[in-house]
Write a protein that holds these residues in place. Structure first.
Motif, mmCIF file in Angstrom:
data_model
loop_
_atom_site.group_PDB
_atom_site.id
_atom_site.type_symbol
_atom_site.label_atom_id
_atom_site.label_comp_id
_atom_site.label_asym_id
_atom_site.label_seq_id
_atom_site.Cartn_x
_atom_site.Cartn_y
_atom_site.Cartn_z
ATOM 1 N N LEU A 1 5.238 8.658 -10.907
ATOM 2 C CA LEU A 1 5.461 7.439 -10.145
ATOM 3 C C LEU A 1 4.135 6.779 -9.770
ATOM 4 C CD1 LEU A 1 8.171 8.851 -7.693
ATOM 5 C CD2 LEU A 1 8.586 7.605 -9.821
ATOM 6 N N GLY A 2 4.231 5.574 -9.246
ATOM 7 C CA GLY A 2 3.061 4.822 -8.812
ATOM 8 C C GLY A 2 3.308 3.342 -9.009
ATOM 9 N N LEU A 3 2.434 2.532 -8.434
ATOM 10 C CA LEU A 3 2.570 1.086 -8.585
ATOM 11 C C LEU A 3 2.282 0.676 -10.025
ATOM 12 C CD1 LEU A 3 0.798 -0.215 -5.332
ATOM 13 C CD2 LEU A 3 3.211 0.363 -5.680
ATOM 14 N N ASP A 4 2.618 -0.571 -10.348
ATOM 15 C CA ASP A 4 2.336 -1.086 -11.684
ATOM 16 C C ASP A 4 0.833 -1.058 -11.951
ATOM 17 O OD1 ASP A 4 1.491 -4.313 -11.083
ATOM 18 O OD2 ASP A 4 2.681 -3.277 -9.564
ATOM 19 N N THR A 5 0.476 -0.922 -13.208
ATOM 20 C CA THR A 5 -0.901 -0.858 -13.744
ATOM 21 C C THR A 5 -1.646 0.422 -13.354
ATOM 22 O OG1 THR A 5 -2.135 -1.969 -11.946
ATOM 23 C CG2 THR A 5 -1.036 -3.385 -13.569
ATOM 24 N N SER A 6 -0.929 1.415 -12.844
ATOM 25 C CA SER A 6 -1.607 2.666 -12.507
ATOM 26 C C SER A 6 -1.639 3.643 -13.685
ATOM 27 C CB SER A 6 -0.934 3.327 -11.300
ATOM 28 O OG SER A 6 0.430 3.614 -11.569
ATOM 29 N N ASP B 1 8.815 9.142 -16.544
ATOM 30 C CA ASP B 1 8.039 7.991 -16.062
ATOM 31 C C ASP B 1 9.026 6.917 -15.602
ATOM 32 O OD1 ASP B 1 6.562 5.553 -15.920
ATOM 33 O OD2 ASP B 1 6.722 5.323 -18.109
ATOM 34 N N VAL B 2 9.026 6.641 -14.298
ATOM 35 C CA VAL B 2 10.013 5.736 -13.716
ATOM 36 C C VAL B 2 9.337 4.426 -13.309
ATOM 37 C CG1 VAL B 2 11.799 5.453 -11.966
ATOM 38 C CG2 VAL B 2 11.276 7.733 -12.851
ATOM 39 N N GLY B 3 9.893 3.310 -13.750
ATOM 40 C CA GLY B 3 9.366 2.005 -13.373
ATOM 41 C C GLY B 3 10.024 1.497 -12.098
ATOM 42 N N GLY B 4 9.410 0.474 -11.503
ATOM 43 C CA GLY B 4 10.026 -0.162 -10.343
ATOM 44 C C GLY B 4 9.423 0.186 -9.002
ATOM 45 N N CYS B 5 8.443 1.082 -8.968
ATOM 46 C CA CYS B 5 7.833 1.421 -7.682
ATOM 47 C C CYS B 5 7.186 0.171 -7.076
ATOM 48 C CB CYS B 5 6.780 2.511 -7.860
ATOM 49 S SG CYS B 5 7.451 4.112 -8.281
ATOM 50 N N GLY B 6 7.420 -0.023 -5.799
ATOM 51 C CA GLY B 6 6.902 -1.200 -5.120
ATOM 52 C C GLY B 6 7.961 -2.255 -4.884
ATOM 53 N N ALA B 7 9.078 -2.136 -5.590
ATOM 54 C CA ALA B 7 10.203 -3.053 -5.396
ATOM 55 C C ALA B 7 11.223 -2.377 -4.483
ATOM 56 C CB ALA B 7 10.833 -3.410 -6.737
ATOM 57 N N SER B 8 11.467 -2.966 -3.330
ATOM 58 C CA SER B 8 12.312 -2.315 -2.326
ATOM 59 C C SER B 8 13.715 -2.029 -2.853
ATOM 60 C CB SER B 8 12.394 -3.183 -1.066
ATOM 61 O OG SER B 8 12.910 -4.474 -1.380
ATOM 62 N N SER C 1 -7.392 3.417 -9.045
ATOM 63 C CA SER C 1 -8.572 3.475 -8.187
ATOM 64 C C SER C 1 -9.428 2.222 -8.269
ATOM 65 C CB SER C 1 -9.433 4.694 -8.559
ATOM 66 O OG SER C 1 -8.716 5.888 -8.414
ATOM 67 N N ALA C 2 -9.240 1.455 -9.327
ATOM 68 C CA ALA C 2 -10.031 0.240 -9.503
ATOM 69 C C ALA C 2 -9.438 -0.960 -8.773
ATOM 70 C CB ALA C 2 -10.161 -0.077 -10.996
ATOM 71 N N ASP C 3 -8.380 -0.739 -7.999
ATOM 72 C CA ASP C 3 -7.741 -1.823 -7.245
ATOM 73 C C ASP C 3 -7.645 -1.414 -5.771
ATOM 74 O OD1 ASP C 3 -6.373 -4.019 -6.391
ATOM 75 O OD2 ASP C 3 -4.645 -3.772 -7.722
ATOM 76 N N PRO C 4 -8.780 -1.437 -5.062
ATOM 77 C CA PRO C 4 -8.796 -0.938 -3.675
ATOM 78 C C PRO C 4 -7.873 -1.688 -2.730
ATOM 79 C CG PRO C 4 -10.845 -2.095 -4.206
ATOM 80 C CD PRO C 4 -10.109 -1.914 -5.489
ATOM 81 N N GLU C 5 -7.604 -2.970 -3.022
ATOM 82 C CA GLU C 5 -6.761 -3.753 -2.122
ATOM 83 C C GLU C 5 -5.318 -3.244 -2.092
ATOM 84 O OE1 GLU C 5 -7.032 -7.850 -3.105
ATOM 85 O OE2 GLU C 5 -9.147 -8.047 -2.518
ATOM 86 N N ARG C 6 -4.886 -2.544 -3.146
ATOM 87 C CA ARG C 6 -3.494 -2.083 -3.203
ATOM 88 C C ARG C 6 -3.324 -0.618 -2.794
ATOM 89 N NH1 ARG C 6 -0.148 -3.729 -8.345
ATOM 90 N NH2 ARG C 6 1.536 -3.539 -6.819
ATOM 91 N N LEU C 7 -4.423 0.017 -2.384
ATOM 92 C CA LEU C 7 -4.293 1.408 -1.959
ATOM 93 C C LEU C 7 -3.345 1.564 -0.775
ATOM 94 C CD1 LEU C 7 -5.045 4.368 -2.194
ATOM 95 C CD2 LEU C 7 -7.075 3.898 -0.779
ATOM 96 N N PRO C 8 -3.430 0.712 0.274
ATOM 97 C CA PRO C 8 -2.453 0.846 1.370
ATOM 98 C C PRO C 8 -1.016 0.686 0.895
ATOM 99 C CG PRO C 8 -4.303 -0.537 2.046
ATOM 100 C CD PRO C 8 -4.442 -0.330 0.564
ATOM 101 N N GLU C 9 -0.776 -0.227 -0.033
ATOM 102 C CA GLU C 9 0.576 -0.434 -0.565
ATOM 103 C C GLU C 9 1.047 0.802 -1.323
ATOM 104 O OE1 GLU C 9 2.946 -3.309 -3.785
ATOM 105 O OE2 GLU C 9 0.818 -3.655 -3.342
ATOM 106 N N SER C 10 0.145 1.399 -2.107
ATOM 107 C CA SER C 10 0.497 2.595 -2.862
ATOM 108 C C SER C 10 0.835 3.744 -1.928
ATOM 109 C CB SER C 10 -0.664 2.988 -3.779
ATOM 110 O OG SER C 10 -0.360 4.157 -4.509
ATOM 111 N N LEU C 11 0.040 3.916 -0.888
ATOM 112 C CA LEU C 11 0.292 4.992 0.068
ATOM 113 C C LEU C 11 1.618 4.793 0.790
ATOM 114 C CD1 LEU C 11 -0.413 7.460 1.725
ATOM 115 C CD2 LEU C 11 -1.901 6.028 3.139
ATOM 116 N N GLU C 12 1.880 3.562 1.220
ATOM 117 C CA GLU C 12 3.137 3.277 1.917
ATOM 118 C C GLU C 12 4.334 3.541 1.022
ATOM 119 O OE1 GLU C 12 5.369 -0.397 4.312
ATOM 120 O OE2 GLU C 12 3.566 -0.777 3.133
#
Length: 280
Positions: A24-29, A72-79, A101-112
């Motif tokens: 799992l993980g956000l898109d582009t990870s 591998d499951v898609g859709g993470c980040g979509a409520s 790791s190259a997208d620091p702005e989305r780390l809080p979103e990934s953790l949440e």
């Protein structure tokens, strides 16, 4: 819809057919990239996943071979996808959470998102009457070869604070590097040990290979400090020799600069040169 998915996952991933691990993980990870890298040994061109991809995977680690069904499951980040994803994770034995790791702005979103999905998974297991046993969460800090990558220490600090009640470990990886130097063998070596630990009747603390990443220590231990010291002693027994470790330090080639490395370098210098060397 969810009941259909539940029946399908139970049918295609029965417990007597080996481990099932969700990626799992956000898109582009690079979730799909990881799946096919592990199954084919090659970096393949992928497109965003709609639904899921599944492969039977055998991974060589430094100390063992780990075989599992990788999902591998898609859709993470979509409520609206969370409840569906939770059905996959409920039947899984472990979660691999990918971070860009190259997208620091989305780390809080990934953790949440990771927190939400893990909590939903635990709730689903409880509703099904399953004991609230911990399951391993392998966090891959991917794209660490990028110049703007978030440090593994920062990722470890955030995940360890937010998910301290789970058996979790953070590894730095690169899915485009040669497999032997990608960080993946060590990461899945830890996961293999973790899976054996949580499925045994008397699981002990799960250790990680030296320099592999940053561990969130097993909350089942009654004394985290004693456990940490015990882990360091075990790591030092299997780590590089004192002279090699000191050479890595002088050449700035230590895999990581964590508490273990800090204390060991002080110990090596003390035993090799005495207190006067530290003063100079």
């Amino acid at each position: 819809m969810e009941s259909i998915i539940h029946r399908l996952t139970q049918r295609f991933f029965p417990k007597d057919k080996g481990y099932t691990i969700t990626i799992l993980g956000l898109d582009t990870s690079c979730k799909t990239t990881l799946l096919y890298l592990l199954s084919t040994g090659q970096v393949v061109r992928t497109i965003p996943t709609i639904g899921f991809n599944v492969e039977t995977i055998t991974v060589k680690t430094p100390t063992s071979v780990l075989s599992f069904n990788g999902l591998d499951v898609g859709g993470c980040g979509a409520s609206h996808m969370r409840s569906i994803i939770a059905w996959y994770t409920t039947v899984a034995d472990a979660i691999v959470w990918m971070i860009d790791s190259a997208d620091p702005e989305r780390l809080p979103e990934s953790l949440e998102e990771a927190q939400i999905i893990v909590k939903m998974t635990m709730d689903r297991k409880a509703e099904a009457g399953k004991p609230p046993a911990p399951f391993p969460i392998l966090v891959l800090a991917n794209k660490q070869d990028c110049s703007n990558a978030i440090s593994v220490d920062e990722i470890q600090m955030r995940f360890s604070t937010a998910m301290s009640n789970h058996v979790l470990f953070v590894f730095k990886t690169s899915c485009t590097a040669p497999y032997g130097s990608s960080g993946l063998p060590e990461a899945f070596g830890w996961l293999s040990v973790a899976l054996q630990g949580v499925t045994s009747k008397n699981p002990g603390p799960v250790l990680a290979p030296s320099g592999a990443g940053s561990q969130v220590y097993d909350p089942r231990s009654s004394d985290p400090l004693l456990q940490r010291i015990s882990n360091w002693v075990t790591l030092s027994d299997s780590d590089s020799s004192p002279d090699e470790f000191l050479s890595q330090f002088h050449n700035l080639q230590l895999p990581s600069w964590d508490h273990y490395a800090h204390i060991r370098i002080a110990y090596v210098i003390l035993t090799k040169y005495g207190r006067q060397k530290i003063k100079t």
